[in-house]
Design an enzyme around this catalytic site. Structure first.
Site, PDB file in Angstrom:
ATOM      1  N   ARG A 101       0.831  -1.207   0.000  1.00 14.67           N
ATOM      2  CA  ARG A 101       0.000   0.000   0.000  1.00 14.67           C
ATOM      3  C   ARG A 101       0.865   1.256   0.000  1.00 14.67           C
ATOM      4  O   ARG A 101       0.541   2.248  -0.653  1.00 14.67           O
ATOM      5  CB  ARG A 101      -0.959  -0.027   1.200  1.00 14.67           C
ATOM      6  N   LYS A 153      -2.737   6.540   1.372  1.00 14.36           N
ATOM      7  CA  LYS A 153      -2.553   6.950   2.766  1.00 14.36           C
ATOM      8  C   LYS A 153      -1.572   8.119   2.788  1.00 14.36           C
ATOM      9  O   LYS A 153      -0.365   7.940   2.880  1.00 14.36           O
ATOM     10  CB  LYS A 153      -2.040   5.755   3.584  1.00 14.36           C
ATOM     11  N   GLU A 171     -16.394   6.490   3.936  1.00 15.63           N
ATOM     12  CA  GLU A 171     -15.753   5.996   5.153  1.00 15.63           C
ATOM     13  C   GLU A 171     -15.694   7.124   6.166  1.00 15.63           C
ATOM     14  O   GLU A 171     -16.269   8.184   5.956  1.00 15.63           O
ATOM     15  CB  GLU A 171     -14.365   5.424   4.840  1.00 15.63           C
TER      16      GLU A 171
HETATM   17  C1  LIG Z   1      -5.360   3.802   7.630  1.00 19.61           C
HETATM   18  C2  LIG Z   1      -6.750   4.092   7.214  1.00 19.61           C
HETATM   19  C3  LIG Z   1      -7.790   3.144   7.369  1.00 19.61           C
HETATM   20  C4  LIG Z   1      -7.599   1.823   8.063  1.00 19.61           C
HETATM   21  O1  LIG Z   1      -6.719   0.978   7.393  1.00 19.61           O
HETATM   22  P1  LIG Z   1      -6.051  -0.265   8.138  1.00 19.61           P
HETATM   23  O2  LIG Z   1      -5.090  -0.793   7.143  1.00 19.61           O
HETATM   24  O3  LIG Z   1      -7.119  -1.225   8.458  1.00 19.61           O
HETATM   25  O4  LIG Z   1      -5.404   0.274   9.370  1.00 19.61           O
HETATM   26  C5  LIG Z   1      -9.050   3.473   6.889  1.00 19.61           C
HETATM   27  N1  LIG Z   1      -9.294   4.680   6.322  1.00 19.61           N
HETATM   28  C6  LIG Z   1      -8.326   5.619   6.179  1.00 19.61           C
HETATM   29  C7  LIG Z   1      -8.664   6.910   5.556  1.00 19.61           C
HETATM   30  C8  LIG Z   1      -7.025   5.355   6.624  1.00 19.61           C
HETATM   31  O5  LIG Z   1      -6.078   6.286   6.483  1.00 19.61           O
END
Ligand SMILES: *Cc1c(COP(=O)(O)O)cnc(C)c1O
Length: 343
Positions: free
Chosen positions: A82, A184, A220
Site C-alpha cells: 500500500r 494513505k 468511510e
Molecule cells: C489507515 C486508514 C484506514 C484503516 O486501514 P487499516 O489498514 O485497516 O489500518 C481506513 N481509512 C483511512 C482513511 C485510513 O487512512
C-alpha cells in the site's frame, strides 16, 4: 530481554519516544542501506518538499506479543504494497517492499523491550512514512526523500469494553472522485481536521463521509472503513475508488467468508439503506472494529438495533475471530502473522 517499566494498560494513543527508529535516505536515484538511530529528531531545509507541498505518505501497523510469547506483526506485506501505491500517486520513489519488511523487523527487534506483553491489551504502534526532503519551491516532486519507521507503545483501544459510538453525516468531503482518497497521505488528514474538530465540538465521535459527487453513498470515516451487517446476517462493505483500502476491512471480509461462513457484499452502499442495517462498525488497525450505535444525519437519528451498550452479535464474532487470529489463539491463514526474531 527485560521489558520497560511501564503501566501498559494505562497507556493511551499518544507519542512515547522509544529507543530506536529506522531511517533510509533516497538520493541520486537510489536508497541507501538504511540504519537504526537513537536520534528522534529530523533536521530539514526550510524549503523541503514536504513542508511546502505536503509530499508525504505513511502507513500504520502494530507489533504485539502472541499468547505463546512471540513478537509478531499482522500482514506487514500489505502495508509495504500500500505504501508503494501511495508513493506512486504522489510521484515519490518506491521504498522496496522487501526492504520495508526488513526495516519493520529491525526496528521492532531493536525496540523489543517496548513491545507490550500478551494480555495487556497494549501494542507497539509502528508508523512507517516517507517525505520529500530537499528544497522545492517551483511545484514539482522532490529529488531526495527520507523513509522512516518510528515506534510508540499504545494502550488498549477499548478500556473497559467496546462502547458503541455516535457519528454524524458530514457536510465536508474527505476525498474527491479521481483524487487521493485511496492512498494513505497526510494531505487527506490535514483537510479532515476541521471536520473532526467540529464533529467533536457538536458531541459526535466521528464523521461519516459520503461520496462528494452525489452525496448519496457511504464512503468511510476520517480513518476507518465501514462494515455493516444486514438484518438477514449478510456483511456489507462500501466499494468506492476513493476509499482507503483498509487491511483490517480486507481481513475481516476474508474472516467473514472463510471462518464464519457469512455472505459478504462489497458494493456501493446508499445512505438511504443504512436505516435498514442491523449493525455497523468501523474497521482499522487501531481498534480492529469500533461499533457504531447511532448515526445522525442532519438531526435525523439512525439508531442501529444493536444499541448503545455493546457490539452487535455478528460484529462481535468478527472482532473475536480476527483478534484471535492475530493473537495466536486461532489458526491464521498462511502469511498473516509475521514473526519478528529477537536475539
Ligand atoms: C489507515 C486508514 C484506514 C484503516 O486501514 P487499516 O489498514 O485497516 O489500518 C481506513 N481509512 C483511512 C482513511 C485510513 O487512512
Amino acid at each position: 530481554m527485560e521489558k520497560k517499566n511501564i503501566d501498559w494498560s494505562s497507556l493511551g494513543f499518544g507519542y512515547v519516544q522509544t529507543d530506536y527508529r529506522y531511517v533510509s535516505n533516497f538520493k541520486n536515484g537510489a536508497w541507501d542501506e538504511g540504519v537504526l538511530t537513537q536520534d528522534a529528531n529530523i533536521v530539514l531545509n526550510e524549503c523541503a518538499g514536504v513542508l511546502q507541498y505536503a509530499q508525504t505518505v505513511f502507513e500504520g501497523l502494530k507489533a504485539y506479543t502472541t499468547e505463546d510469547g512471540r513478537i509478531v506483526c499482522f500482514r506487514p506485506d500489505l502495508n509495504a504494497s500500500r505504501l508503494e501505491d501511495s508513493a506512486k500517486r504522489l510521484e515519490m520513489p518506491v521504498f522496496p517492499q522487501d526492504k520495508f519488511i526488513e526495516a519493520v523487523e529491525k526496528v521492532v527487534a531493536a525496540n523489543a523491550a517496548w513491545v507490550p506483553p500478551y494480555g495487556s491489551g497494549a501494542t507497539l504502534y509502528l508508523r512507517p512514512y516517507m517525505f520529500g526532503s530537499n528544497p522545492v519551491i517551483g511545484v514539482k516532486p522532490a529529488d531526495e526523500y527520507q523513509f522512516r519507521i518510528l515506534c510508540t507503545p499504545v494502550g488498549p483501544y477499548f478500556k473497559g469494553g467496546a462502547k458503541p459510538i455516535t457519528i454524524r453525516v458530514s457536510d465536508f468531503d474527505r476525498a474527491a472522485p479521481h483524487g487521493t482518497g485511496h492512498i494513505k497521505a497526510g494531505l487527506n488528514y490535514a483537510m479532515s481536521l476541521h471536520a473532526i474538530v467540529s464533529a467533536h465540538h457538536e458531541g459526535f465521535d466521528e464523521n461519516m463521509y459520503l461520496d462528494p459527487a452525489t452525496r448519496t453513498k457511504v464512503e468511510e470515516t476520517g480513518g476507518a472503513n465501514f462494515l455493516f451487517v444486514t438484518k438477514d446476517g449478510k456483511v456489507v462493505t462500501p466499494k468506492s475508488s476513493s476509499i482507503l483500502p483498509s487491511i483490517t476491512r480486507r481481513s475481516l471480509v476474508y474472516v467473514a467468508k472463510e471462518y464464519l461462513g457469512l455472505e459478504v457484499e462489497e458494493r456501493e452502499v446508499l445512505l438511504s439503506e443504512v436505516p435498514d442495517m442491523a449493525e455497523c462498525g468501523l474497521c482499522g488497525t487501531a481498534a480492529v472494529i469500533s461499533p457504531v450505535g447511532k448515526i445522525v444525519d442532519h438531526g435525523k437519528e439512525i439508531c442501529l438495533p444493536s444499541g448503545m451498550t455493546e457490539m452487535g452479535p455478528v460484529t462481535k464474532k468478527l472482532y473475536e475471530t480476527l483478534t484471535g487470529i492475530q493473537m495466536g489463539r486461532i489458526e491464521a491463514p498462511a502469511g498473516w502473522v509475521h514473526e519478528i526474531k529477537v536475539d
